[in-house]
Scaffold this motif. Sequence first.
Motif, PDB file in Angstrom:
ATOM      1  N   LYS A   1       8.700  -8.309  -6.694  1.00 46.93           N
ATOM      2  CA  LYS A   1       7.651  -7.434  -7.422  1.00 46.93           C
ATOM      3  C   LYS A   1       8.178  -6.063  -8.032  1.00 46.93           C
ATOM      4  CE  LYS A   1       3.589  -8.408  -4.791  1.00 46.93           C
ATOM      5  NZ  LYS A   1       2.808  -7.825  -4.029  1.00 46.93           N
ATOM      6  N   LEU A   2       7.826  -5.862  -8.998  1.00 45.71           N
ATOM      7  CA  LEU A   2       8.054  -4.458  -9.580  1.00 45.71           C
ATOM      8  C   LEU A   2       7.380  -3.355  -8.756  1.00 45.71           C
ATOM      9  CD1 LEU A   2       9.360  -2.717 -11.695  1.00 45.71           C
ATOM     10  CD2 LEU A   2       7.725  -3.273 -13.288  1.00 45.71           C
TER      11      LEU A   2
ATOM     12  N   LYS B   1       9.286 -14.326 -10.447  1.00 48.96           N
ATOM     13  CA  LYS B   1       8.498 -13.832  -9.334  1.00 48.96           C
ATOM     14  C   LYS B   1       9.446 -13.836  -8.194  1.00 48.96           C
ATOM     15  CE  LYS B   1       4.037 -15.639 -10.677  1.00 48.96           C
ATOM     16  NZ  LYS B   1       2.669 -15.015 -10.734  1.00 48.96           N
TER      17      LYS B   1
ATOM     18  N   HIS C   1       0.818  -1.311   0.013  1.00 50.32           N
ATOM     19  CA  HIS C   1      -0.048  -0.183  -0.052  1.00 50.32           C
ATOM     20  C   HIS C   1       0.985   1.309   0.017  1.00 50.32           C
ATOM     21  CE1 HIS C   1      -3.483   2.424   0.687  1.00 50.32           C
ATOM     22  NE2 HIS C   1      -3.816   1.860   1.802  1.00 50.32           N
TER      23      HIS C   1
END
Length: 390
Positions: A262-263, A259, A229
């Motif tokens: 994460k980008l 994997k 977030h």
Amino acid sequence: AGLWTYDPGFMATAPVESKITYIDGEKGELLHRGYAIDELASNAEYLEVCYALLYGDLPNAEQKQAFYERVSNHMAVHDQLRKFFEGFRRDAHPMAIMVGVVGALSAFYHNHLDISDPKHRDNTAVDLIAKVPTLAAMSYKYSIGEPFMYPRKDFSYAENFLYMMFATPGEPDYKVDPVLVKAMDKIFTLHADHEQNASTSTVRLAGSTGANPYACIAAGIVALWGPSHGGANEAVLEMLDEIGSVDKVEEFMEKVKRKEVKLMGFGHRVYRNFDPRAKVMKETCDEVLGALGINDPKLELAMKLEQIALNDPYFVERKLYPNVDFYSGIILKAIGIPTSMFTVIFALARTVGWISHWTEMHSEAFKIGRPRQRYTGETHRKFVPLNERK
Ligand code: CMC
């Protein structure tokens, strides 16, 4: 089974009706009270957007003036609150400090706070919008061992924040660069609200029990902190640092596709074509770096990542696009904000969204938020006395 459905991640559950923010994830549309985010970011000041989120319409000149004065009058925090800071290590993450000090506001505003009274709710909303920047700047000053700065009545909201962040008591004539003020204000606007995201849902859930609203906002800060977030803006810069140079981008993207990582700053639960905030953020990034004459190699790196991602089938198939936080870190860095403060700035800006949703909930009939579960544990079994347990 009861009336409920199993819905991990709330992929298909809308627990509330709301009039505040509209998102069309397919079209990449974001409206606050009906106003498009790009128009708001280009033409309105952040406090005008706050007014609209809270009250439903953009303010006229008179309402704007009155609202700005109210916010300005509440920016200072109680002197005793300053002592809270001393309980933290200097190297504490500023988000950890924010969780504590914003939560601590509930200790100052509780006994005489009647949340069933709309006037009290409104005062709380204005008070939070006013005080969170002061506390945010204090958490930074504390981390670098500098004295706290008091907010000034003659400064605008974003100007005050940057002043409290960067001025020192020895600089009575400290001037904040208007280019930075404008950029900061726009960043605030782009983060002001985003309907039922994880942190807003947390504030609503906590608020649905009738808990103290300052404490509810602290709960929102907790939920925002995670890298999925609000913590993403900090994580993006760390990722760009880790990649290091443009020639390492392809190698990094292979790791993403395997994997392993994460980008960060990519993907969104709701946006499946583009994040309209990211578009404005990218333009702002170009403007700010241009105006400041900064040539940040990280921008080039970010653009290369974006370009690969937008063309690579892995990202295209999964509908992964840059989100609001992909470019915000580069602007914040240009403004001079340290990486550890990025998520605090998101929290500062999102406070209005959280408290608008809390206010909306309390203005209507609502139920305590109480999800159900699908139980997967043991069925009923026989009690075993302690001396017989293996
Ligand atoms: N990098 C690489 N792959 C990704 C990413 C990413 N950032 N995001 C999603 N995917 C893949 C994911 O692995 C999955 O692939 P597969 O179908 O092969 O299993 C597919 O895309 C669907 O992803 P998901 O995890 O089911 O999507 P979600 O809606 O549950 O998660 C998200 C949304 C924002 C948590 C996620 O995209 C993410 O972690 N992004 C990086 C963190 C980030 O930038 N967060 C900020 C969001 S915007 C600001 C805010 O609201 O705070």
